[in-house]
Design a protein around this motif. Sequence first.
Motif, PDB file in Angstrom:
ATOM      1  N   CYS A  22       0.710  -1.148  -0.070  1.00  0.00           N
ATOM      2  CA  CYS A  22      -0.118   0.197  -0.056  1.00  0.00           C
ATOM      3  C   CYS A  22       0.765   1.181  -0.159  1.00  0.00           C
ATOM      4  O   CYS A  22       0.490   2.207  -0.573  1.00  0.00           O
ATOM      5  N   ASN A  80     -10.542   0.486  -1.239  1.00  0.00           N
ATOM      6  CA  ASN A  80      -9.229   0.058  -1.905  1.00  0.00           C
ATOM      7  C   ASN A  80      -9.088   1.298  -3.097  1.00  0.00           C
ATOM      8  O   ASN A  80      -9.935   1.913  -3.328  1.00  0.00           O
ATOM      9  N   GLY A  81      -7.583   1.444  -3.417  1.00  0.00           N
ATOM     10  CA  GLY A  81      -7.410   2.255  -4.532  1.00  0.00           C
ATOM     11  C   GLY A  81      -7.522   3.767  -4.165  1.00  0.00           C
ATOM     12  O   GLY A  81      -7.815   4.531  -4.733  1.00  0.00           O
ATOM     13  N   HIS A 123      -6.250  -6.903   1.701  1.00  0.00           N
ATOM     14  CA  HIS A 123      -6.659  -6.489   0.009  1.00  0.00           C
ATOM     15  C   HIS A 123      -5.433  -6.337  -0.534  1.00  0.00           C
ATOM     16  O   HIS A 123      -5.368  -5.266  -1.553  1.00  0.00           O
ATOM     17  N   CYS A 124      -4.245  -6.781  -0.674  1.00  0.00           N
ATOM     18  CA  CYS A 124      -3.207  -6.551  -1.198  1.00  0.00           C
ATOM     19  C   CYS A 124      -3.133  -6.579  -2.707  1.00  0.00           C
ATOM     20  O   CYS A 124      -4.314  -7.617  -3.195  1.00  0.00           O
ATOM     21  N   GLY A 125      -2.900  -5.661  -3.512  1.00  0.00           N
ATOM     22  CA  GLY A 125      -3.025  -5.744  -4.883  1.00  0.00           C
ATOM     23  C   GLY A 125      -4.033  -4.713  -5.319  1.00  0.00           C
ATOM     24  O   GLY A 125      -4.343  -4.347  -6.369  1.00  0.00           O
ATOM     25  N   SER A 126      -4.769  -4.420  -4.163  1.00  0.00           N
ATOM     26  CA  SER A 126      -5.930  -3.379  -4.716  1.00  0.00           C
ATOM     27  C   SER A 126      -5.496  -2.102  -3.846  1.00  0.00           C
ATOM     28  O   SER A 126      -6.407  -1.030  -3.897  1.00  0.00           O
ATOM     29  N   GLY A 127      -4.449  -1.755  -3.185  1.00  0.00           N
ATOM     30  CA  GLY A 127      -4.255  -0.660  -2.385  1.00  0.00           C
ATOM     31  C   GLY A 127      -3.868   0.548  -3.248  1.00  0.00           C
ATOM     32  O   GLY A 127      -3.820   0.551  -4.372  1.00  0.00           O
ATOM     33  N   GLU A 132       1.864   1.647  -3.662  1.00  0.00           N
ATOM     34  CA  GLU A 132       0.994   1.873  -4.258  1.00  0.00           C
ATOM     35  C   GLU A 132       0.503   3.411  -4.378  1.00  0.00           C
ATOM     36  O   GLU A 132       0.375   4.182  -5.313  1.00  0.00           O
ATOM     37  N   ASN A 160      -4.952   0.994   0.685  1.00  0.00           N
ATOM     38  CA  ASN A 160      -6.458   0.583   1.427  1.00  0.00           C
ATOM     39  C   ASN A 160      -6.570   1.318   2.768  1.00  0.00           C
ATOM     40  O   ASN A 160      -5.910   1.647   3.530  1.00  0.00           O
TER      41      ASN A 160
END
Length: 139
Positions: free
Chosen positions: A38, A96-97, A77-81, A41, A83
């Motif tokens: 996160c 997320n995002g 929710h790793c990969g969508s951060g 990101e 978060n």
Amino acid sequence: MKSIPIVRTIQLCFLLLISIIRTDAFSQIVQICQNKHCKKEFSSCSDGGGLIQMITDLIPPDDADKVTIESTGCLSHCGSGPNVCIKHNNRERVFNGVNDVQTAAAILEVGGEIDTPVDLMVAVNKIAQANRSEFSYLC
């Protein structure tokens, strides 16, 4: 003589109960993931604290005493951060995002019923742009 302490005890218990109810009804907790994904990101050059600062800055002064902002570990929710979790009215929602001012303001409104004034959003956005320019220059 004994009735006075009993009455005072009842009053204190009542005040404590009112305080607990008010705290639960009006307090919100915003948790911002500080796991490595996160952080990355949000900004490849910052230390990840930028999202915490951005969300803190988006909270109007009148609402500041009702909101607690915390850094937290992984919100799963790793990969969508990045978060962010908002706990409000006995509900917990993970968003997320959350990587810009508009998204951060939107989740505060949807998840925590915090309305960020447009002027404040514009100011925070300018600060975020300046910080990104500074970090991209440093990278």
